[in-house]
Design a protein around this motif. Sequence first.
Motif, PDB file in Angstrom:
ATOM      1  N   LEU A 315       0.819  -1.215   0.000  1.00 28.10           N
ATOM      2  CA  LEU A 315       0.000   0.000   0.000  1.00 28.10           C
ATOM      3  C   LEU A 315       0.852   1.265   0.000  1.00 28.10           C
ATOM      4  O   LEU A 315       0.427   2.290  -0.543  1.00 28.10           O
ATOM      5  CB  LEU A 315      -0.917   0.001   1.234  1.00 28.10           C
ATOM      6  CG  LEU A 315      -1.994  -1.091   1.270  1.00 28.10           C
ATOM      7  CD1 LEU A 315      -2.679  -1.125   2.634  1.00 28.10           C
ATOM      8  CD2 LEU A 315      -3.038  -0.845   0.175  1.00 28.10           C
ATOM      9  N   ARG A 316       2.041   1.202   0.594  1.00 25.59           N
ATOM     10  CA  ARG A 316       2.893   2.402   0.675  1.00 25.59           C
ATOM     11  C   ARG A 316       4.344   1.990   0.429  1.00 25.59           C
ATOM     12  O   ARG A 316       5.154   1.889   1.358  1.00 25.59           O
ATOM     13  CB  ARG A 316       2.722   3.060   2.049  1.00 25.59           C
ATOM     14  CG  ARG A 316       3.195   4.499   2.088  1.00 25.59           C
ATOM     15  CD  ARG A 316       2.588   5.238   3.257  1.00 25.59           C
ATOM     16  NE  ARG A 316       2.969   4.664   4.537  1.00 25.59           N
ATOM     17  CZ  ARG A 316       2.253   4.790   5.658  1.00 25.59           C
ATOM     18  NH1 ARG A 316       1.108   5.464   5.643  1.00 25.59           N
ATOM     19  NH2 ARG A 316       2.661   4.255   6.780  1.00 25.59           N
ATOM     20  N   PRO A 317       4.701   1.769  -0.810  1.00 24.27           N
ATOM     21  CA  PRO A 317       6.005   1.174  -1.131  1.00 24.27           C
ATOM     22  C   PRO A 317       7.204   2.098  -0.933  1.00 24.27           C
ATOM     23  O   PRO A 317       8.344   1.624  -1.017  1.00 24.27           O
ATOM     24  CB  PRO A 317       5.852   0.791  -2.611  1.00 24.27           C
ATOM     25  CG  PRO A 317       4.806   1.720  -3.134  1.00 24.27           C
ATOM     26  CD  PRO A 317       3.870   1.955  -2.017  1.00 24.27           C
ATOM     27  N   GLN A 318       7.009   3.368  -0.683  1.00 24.35           N
ATOM     28  CA  GLN A 318       8.137   4.291  -0.522  1.00 24.35           C
ATOM     29  C   GLN A 318       8.375   4.683   0.937  1.00 24.35           C
ATOM     30  O   GLN A 318       9.063   5.673   1.193  1.00 24.35           O
ATOM     31  CB  GLN A 318       7.882   5.551  -1.351  1.00 24.35           C
ATOM     32  CG  GLN A 318       7.723   5.299  -2.845  1.00 24.35           C
ATOM     33  CD  GLN A 318       8.944   4.612  -3.451  1.00 24.35           C
ATOM     34  OE1 GLN A 318      10.080   5.029  -3.195  1.00 24.35           O
ATOM     35  NE2 GLN A 318       8.723   3.571  -4.227  1.00 24.35           N
ATOM     36  N   ASP A 319       7.845   3.931   1.868  1.00 31.66           N
ATOM     37  CA  ASP A 319       8.015   4.229   3.290  1.00 31.66           C
ATOM     38  C   ASP A 319       9.226   3.474   3.830  1.00 31.66           C
ATOM     39  O   ASP A 319       9.206   2.236   3.924  1.00 31.66           O
ATOM     40  CB  ASP A 319       6.752   3.827   4.055  1.00 31.66           C
ATOM     41  CG  ASP A 319       6.772   4.313   5.504  1.00 31.66           C
ATOM     42  OD1 ASP A 319       7.853   4.683   5.993  1.00 31.66           O
ATOM     43  OD2 ASP A 319       5.703   4.311   6.139  1.00 31.66           O
ATOM     44  N   PRO A 320      10.307   4.169   4.224  1.00 32.71           N
ATOM     45  CA  PRO A 320      11.507   3.472   4.695  1.00 32.71           C
ATOM     46  C   PRO A 320      11.274   2.696   5.988  1.00 32.71           C
ATOM     47  O   PRO A 320      11.927   1.658   6.215  1.00 32.71           O
ATOM     48  CB  PRO A 320      12.525   4.597   4.896  1.00 32.71           C
ATOM     49  CG  PRO A 320      11.706   5.840   5.036  1.00 32.71           C
ATOM     50  CD  PRO A 320      10.492   5.624   4.201  1.00 32.71           C
ATOM     51  N   LYS A 321      10.378   3.173   6.828  1.00 33.53           N
ATOM     52  CA  LYS A 321      10.129   2.483   8.101  1.00 33.53           C
ATOM     53  C   LYS A 321       9.628   1.061   7.872  1.00 33.53           C
ATOM     54  O   LYS A 321       9.983   0.131   8.614  1.00 33.53           O
ATOM     55  CB  LYS A 321       9.116   3.272   8.935  1.00 33.53           C
ATOM     56  CG  LYS A 321       8.854   2.658  10.302  1.00 33.53           C
ATOM     57  CD  LYS A 321       7.954   3.544  11.149  1.00 33.53           C
ATOM     58  CE  LYS A 321       7.778   2.945  12.541  1.00 33.53           C
ATOM     59  NZ  LYS A 321       6.978   3.830  13.427  1.00 33.53           N
TER      60      LYS A 321
END
Length: 426
Positions: A315-321
């Motif tokens: 759903l949020r592929p650019q979240d480093p966490k």
Amino acid sequence: MVQPADSKALTLGLLAGVGLGVAGLTLAVALYQRAKKRDGGGAAARRRTEFHNHSKTPESSQRQADILEKLNGLIRSLEEVKGEVQSLKEAVPRLQERVRKELGPERSPKKRSSPGHTAAKKRKRSEQVPEDGGGDAAAAADSGSLSSEELESEGGYITAHTDAEEESEEEKVICPTVNTAFGSLAQEDNQTSEFDALMQKADNLHENPELDKKEGFQLLLEKKDQFWDQVEFLWRLARAYADVHDMTADIEDKKNYATIGKEIATDAVNAGPQSADSHMWLAIICGHLSEYGSVQAKIKNGSLFKDHIDKAIELRPQDPKLYHLLGRWCYAASQLTWLEKKVAATLFNEAPDSTIQDALQCFLKVEELHPRYSKTNCVYITKCYRELGQPNNAHTWCDMAASFPNNAEEPEIQEELENLLSALKK
């Protein structure tokens, strides 16, 4: 120029005159037909005999011809009048609408007196005038004192009065509806503003020290009944339970906070399956629960952690966490004992096959998305390189981790960093 009121009066007078004329002609024809029926056949025969007798002379024949011509002309005139009356009937609605529009801007804001009220005023004035010739004066006074609106016909008054009543009734129906709609919108706006302010405050308290996190937890807990069905509220409340879990020392209390937090996070996922934050915090709390209980419970919660982290990344592929959390899971799975892998294979038909290399790729992805993301991420990269037998890379990342300021909230990470520094110097 003919004023709108005069135009209306002339129109209504014309209609009345035409109507009376048509009514008279119609009445005459009807009486003639009734008289003809009463006379019977004998009377008709006598009239025919007399007619033929009179028609024997030239003068009688000429007179009869004149009468027939006049009757024919009268019949044609009657037909023409009927046609004109029909045309007037069709034109009356349009004419009334035109008169109403012309009188619209000139209507007085004062309340219009009804015909009955006007007649009552006239009678009252007549009674007050002396009998000796005062009647004419009273009539003149009445005519002079009445406005042009009061001199309009009763039909015009009724039309205008009916329009005013209809407008009043429409206002009575529309106004409450509009007020209710605006009231609902205002209430929704107030609730939205309150909700947004609450979410913002909860986020700010979460980023601050422990005392503020506890305040944020209590703040959300008090609003649980009000916003229990809001996804954004539910995952923040689950996050607050995770914060309190981390701040609590007692093992049983930590388990209780994690258990309740898992239930709330599950509600958040059910309410908003497309919420990456809901999946992320459910995964984190499942990770907390994997620290307690049996090996079976640990493996089960670990599997839930992996499933929801994968969904959050989708759903949020650019979240480093999210990649950091996935790297932590891969690293922990690579450290499972033989017994734990057997239990996992029994529960899920296959044991986790994640390796140190998988974990390293996730941690490096974090740095790709967000360079110098955190001290913790650098420590884990150092551990991966050290276990893979790459001391130079391990030294590089260990030095980077040491360049971060000390954080009182990460005592375990700081301790691991010091141990790695000592081990790499040997």
